[in-house]
Scaffold this motif. Structure first.
Motif, PDB file in Angstrom:
ATOM      1  N   UNK A 137     -35.228 -12.239  43.916  1.00  0.00           N
ATOM      2  CA  UNK A 137     -33.878 -11.776  44.235  1.00  0.00           C
ATOM      3  C   UNK A 137     -33.036 -11.687  42.959  1.00  0.00           C
ATOM      4  N   UNK A 138     -33.120 -12.719  42.121  1.00  0.00           N
ATOM      5  CA  UNK A 138     -32.388 -12.710  40.854  1.00  0.00           C
ATOM      6  C   UNK A 138     -32.824 -11.540  39.979  1.00  0.00           C
ATOM      7  N   UNK A 139     -34.133 -11.304  39.917  1.00  0.00           N
ATOM      8  CA  UNK A 139     -34.650 -10.212  39.097  1.00  0.00           C
ATOM      9  C   UNK A 139     -34.216  -8.852  39.595  1.00  0.00           C
ATOM     10  N   UNK A 140     -34.303  -8.640  40.897  1.00  0.00           N
ATOM     11  CA  UNK A 140     -33.909  -7.347  41.472  1.00  0.00           C
ATOM     12  C   UNK A 140     -32.412  -7.097  41.300  1.00  0.00           C
ATOM     13  N   UNK A 141     -31.584  -8.143  41.473  1.00  0.00           N
ATOM     14  CA  UNK A 141     -30.145  -7.992  41.272  1.00  0.00           C
ATOM     15  C   UNK A 141     -29.821  -7.656  39.814  1.00  0.00           C
ATOM     16  N   UNK A 142     -30.484  -8.362  38.881  1.00  0.00           N
ATOM     17  CA  UNK A 142     -30.260  -8.084  37.457  1.00  0.00           C
ATOM     18  C   UNK A 142     -30.688  -6.661  37.103  1.00  0.00           C
ATOM     19  N   UNK A 143     -31.819  -6.238  37.654  1.00  0.00           N
ATOM     20  CA  UNK A 143     -32.295  -4.882  37.389  1.00  0.00           C
ATOM     21  C   UNK A 143     -31.356  -3.840  37.981  1.00  0.00           C
ATOM     22  N   UNK A 144     -30.876  -4.079  39.199  1.00  0.00           N
ATOM     23  CA  UNK A 144     -30.002  -3.118  39.876  1.00  0.00           C
ATOM     24  C   UNK A 144     -28.643  -3.024  39.184  1.00  0.00           C
ATOM     25  N   UNK A 161     -34.213 -14.190  33.511  1.00  0.00           N
ATOM     26  CA  UNK A 161     -34.583 -14.252  34.925  1.00  0.00           C
ATOM     27  C   UNK A 161     -35.751 -15.215  35.122  1.00  0.00           C
ATOM     28  N   UNK A 162     -36.760 -15.112  34.259  1.00  0.00           N
ATOM     29  CA  UNK A 162     -37.922 -15.992  34.356  1.00  0.00           C
ATOM     30  C   UNK A 162     -37.539 -17.451  34.161  1.00  0.00           C
ATOM     31  N   UNK A 221     -40.234 -29.376  29.899  1.00  0.00           N
ATOM     32  CA  UNK A 221     -40.380 -28.114  29.168  1.00  0.00           C
ATOM     33  C   UNK A 221     -41.823 -27.904  28.748  1.00  0.00           C
ATOM     34  N   UNK A 222     -42.498 -28.974  28.325  1.00  0.00           N
ATOM     35  CA  UNK A 222     -43.896 -28.844  27.908  1.00  0.00           C
ATOM     36  C   UNK A 222     -44.799 -28.396  29.034  1.00  0.00           C
ATOM     37  N   UNK A 223     -44.631 -28.983  30.207  1.00  0.00           N
ATOM     38  CA  UNK A 223     -45.449 -28.571  31.353  1.00  0.00           C
ATOM     39  C   UNK A 223     -45.017 -27.212  31.896  1.00  0.00           C
ATOM     40  N   UNK A 224     -43.789 -26.815  31.582  1.00  0.00           N
ATOM     41  CA  UNK A 224     -43.275 -25.546  32.093  1.00  0.00           C
ATOM     42  C   UNK A 224     -43.812 -24.343  31.316  1.00  0.00           C
ATOM     43  N   UNK A 225     -44.340 -24.574  30.104  1.00  0.00           N
ATOM     44  CA  UNK A 225     -44.853 -23.463  29.297  1.00  0.00           C
ATOM     45  C   UNK A 225     -45.978 -22.741  30.034  1.00  0.00           C
ATOM     46  N   UNK A 226     -46.970 -23.514  30.493  1.00  0.00           N
ATOM     47  CA  UNK A 226     -48.076 -22.912  31.235  1.00  0.00           C
ATOM     48  C   UNK A 226     -47.619 -22.292  32.539  1.00  0.00           C
ATOM     49  N   UNK A 227     -46.652 -22.940  33.205  1.00  0.00           N
ATOM     50  CA  UNK A 227     -46.147 -22.410  34.471  1.00  0.00           C
ATOM     51  C   UNK A 227     -45.423 -21.084  34.263  1.00  0.00           C
ATOM     52  N   UNK A 228     -44.681 -20.962  33.173  1.00  0.00           N
ATOM     53  CA  UNK A 228     -43.972 -19.716  32.891  1.00  0.00           C
ATOM     54  C   UNK A 228     -44.947 -18.577  32.597  1.00  0.00           C
ATOM     55  N   UNK A 229     -45.999 -18.875  31.814  1.00  0.00           N
ATOM     56  CA  UNK A 229     -46.961 -17.829  31.461  1.00  0.00           C
ATOM     57  C   UNK A 229     -47.759 -17.372  32.676  1.00  0.00           C
ATOM     58  N   UNK A 230     -48.163 -18.303  33.512  1.00  0.00           N
ATOM     59  CA  UNK A 230     -48.948 -17.944  34.691  1.00  0.00           C
ATOM     60  C   UNK A 230     -48.104 -17.513  35.872  1.00  0.00           C
ATOM     61  N   UNK A 231     -46.845 -17.950  35.886  1.00  0.00           N
ATOM     62  CA  UNK A 231     -45.990 -17.645  37.026  1.00  0.00           C
ATOM     63  C   UNK A 231     -45.058 -16.478  36.799  1.00  0.00           C
ATOM     64  N   UNK A 232     -45.341 -15.663  35.782  1.00  0.00           N
ATOM     65  CA  UNK A 232     -44.472 -14.521  35.473  1.00  0.00           C
ATOM     66  C   UNK A 232     -44.848 -13.281  36.263  1.00  0.00           C
ATOM     67  N   UNK A 233     -45.682 -13.431  37.298  1.00  0.00           N
ATOM     68  CA  UNK A 233     -46.145 -12.262  38.059  1.00  0.00           C
ATOM     69  C   UNK A 233     -44.968 -11.500  38.661  1.00  0.00           C
ATOM     70  N   UNK A 234     -44.035 -12.226  39.291  1.00  0.00           N
ATOM     71  CA  UNK A 234     -42.904 -11.577  39.954  1.00  0.00           C
ATOM     72  C   UNK A 234     -42.016 -10.879  38.928  1.00  0.00           C
ATOM     73  N   UNK A 235     -41.667 -11.595  37.862  1.00  0.00           N
ATOM     74  CA  UNK A 235     -40.788 -11.023  36.837  1.00  0.00           C
ATOM     75  C   UNK A 235     -41.424  -9.816  36.166  1.00  0.00           C
ATOM     76  N   UNK A 236     -42.716  -9.907  35.864  1.00  0.00           N
ATOM     77  CA  UNK A 236     -43.392  -8.796  35.199  1.00  0.00           C
ATOM     78  C   UNK A 236     -43.529  -7.601  36.132  1.00  0.00           C
ATOM     79  N   UNK A 237     -43.703  -7.837  37.407  1.00  0.00           N
ATOM     80  CA  UNK A 237     -43.784  -6.725  38.358  1.00  0.00           C
ATOM     81  C   UNK A 237     -42.434  -6.021  38.494  1.00  0.00           C
TER      82      UNK A 237
END
Length: 307
Positions: free
Chosen positions: A145-152, A180-181, A236-252
């Protein structure tokens, strides 16, 4: 310090083997990847048999795993079902996602920690209440929702940014997708820093530093902030891997051809070689990030390295 690093490196070996084995088993029991290539149509039996033999899918799963790991240690992550090397896909996808992740981490560190320190030092004040409410809203709103609003709004209505990121994905085009990510993680970093700062501000060592007449800036930077950052660094350290693998929505949403995009395509087409290869590298990234976190622990609190 050297012993501390060696011990952490040795602990990474069984974790890497266990996680890659689990991922390999999960991906290989999802279904028939050869059938996924043909879509709704039934594959030609001769072609299916040839592809099954070429990719070693006719062997036992444990043997497939050992063969795969043997290739991984030589830098070979296999070949996708379209004939393209997985390493070629990685060479184009990972630089894009790494840039996107660095932008997101930058926002987490700069904005999250700054807001956390300000609200932690002014607990109960209007700025503290306002930031807490804003972070709660950010956490409650889904990323898509945040990504779509920012894009729109920024891309379509106001024309501040491009609605879709160009294939080269320069850093200036990744600022909004990175924000957004990082939005949800940024909110957690803010709240975590605030809580840690507020708790440590009442600690005896801070009162002692104030009683000694030390400057307020030195008390905050050298004593209060240093001790309060340990749980934040962990997140933040554990979030690095989560951000890289969880960027599917943002990248789409922003049409970014990074790791998330390739994982989505691999899952959609049941391309097990691509999925396992990318996730294996993400596991390595996660382990290295946790190693760096452990080393930062030792820097922030020297007592940890002797524990």
């Amino acid at each position: 310090m050297g012993r501390y690093v060696v011990r952490r490196l040795l602990q990474m070996i069984p974790v890497f083997i266990g996680t890659t084995l689990l991922i390999f088993l999960m991906v290989n029991v999802m279904g028939d990847p050869i059938a996924g290539l043909c879509g709704d149509r039934q594959c030609d039996p001769a072609l299916a048999a040839k592809l099954t033999s070429d990719f070693g899918l006719d062997k036992p799963v444990w043997q497939q795993y050992l063969t795969y790991m043997g290739h991984v240690f030589t830098g070979d992550f296999g070949t996708a079902f379209n004939g393209q090397k997985v390493t070629e896909l990685m060479s184009t996808a990972f630089p894009v996602t790494i840039r996107l992740t660095l932008v997101a981490i930058f926002f987490e560190i700069v904005i999250g920690i700054t807001l956390g320190v300000l609200t932690g030092l002014r607990r109960g004040k209007p700025i503290d209440t306002t930031v807490l409410m804003l972070t709660l809203v950010v956490i409650a709103v889904p990323t898509f929702v945040t990504g779509l609003l920012a894009q729109l709004l920024l891309g379509v209505e106001w024309g501040v940014i491009k609605p879709a990121v160009s294939p080269e994905a320069p850093v200036n085009e990744l600022i909004v997708p990175g924000l957004v990510l990082a939005s949800v993680s940024l909110a957690y970093v803010t709240r975590l820093t605030r809580t840690s700062i507020a708790e440590n501000a009442r600690a005896d060592y801070v009162r002692t530093a104030v009683a000694k007449g030390l400057p307020r800036r030195r008390i905050i930077s050298r004593h209060l902030l240093r001790n309060s950052l340990i749980p934040v660094v962990t997140f933040i350290g554990t979030d690095v891997g989560a951000l890289m693998g969880g960027a599917i929505v943002t990248e789409r949403i922003f049409n970014i051809h990074g790791v998330g995009y390739q994982l989505y395509q691999g899952i959609l087409r049941q391309n097990s070689q691509t999925v396992v290869g990318f996730v294996t590298v993400l596991v390595l990234v996660f382990l290295v990030a946790n190693l760096l976190v452990d080393l930062l622990y030792a820097v922030l609190d020297p007592r940890i390295r002797y524990a």
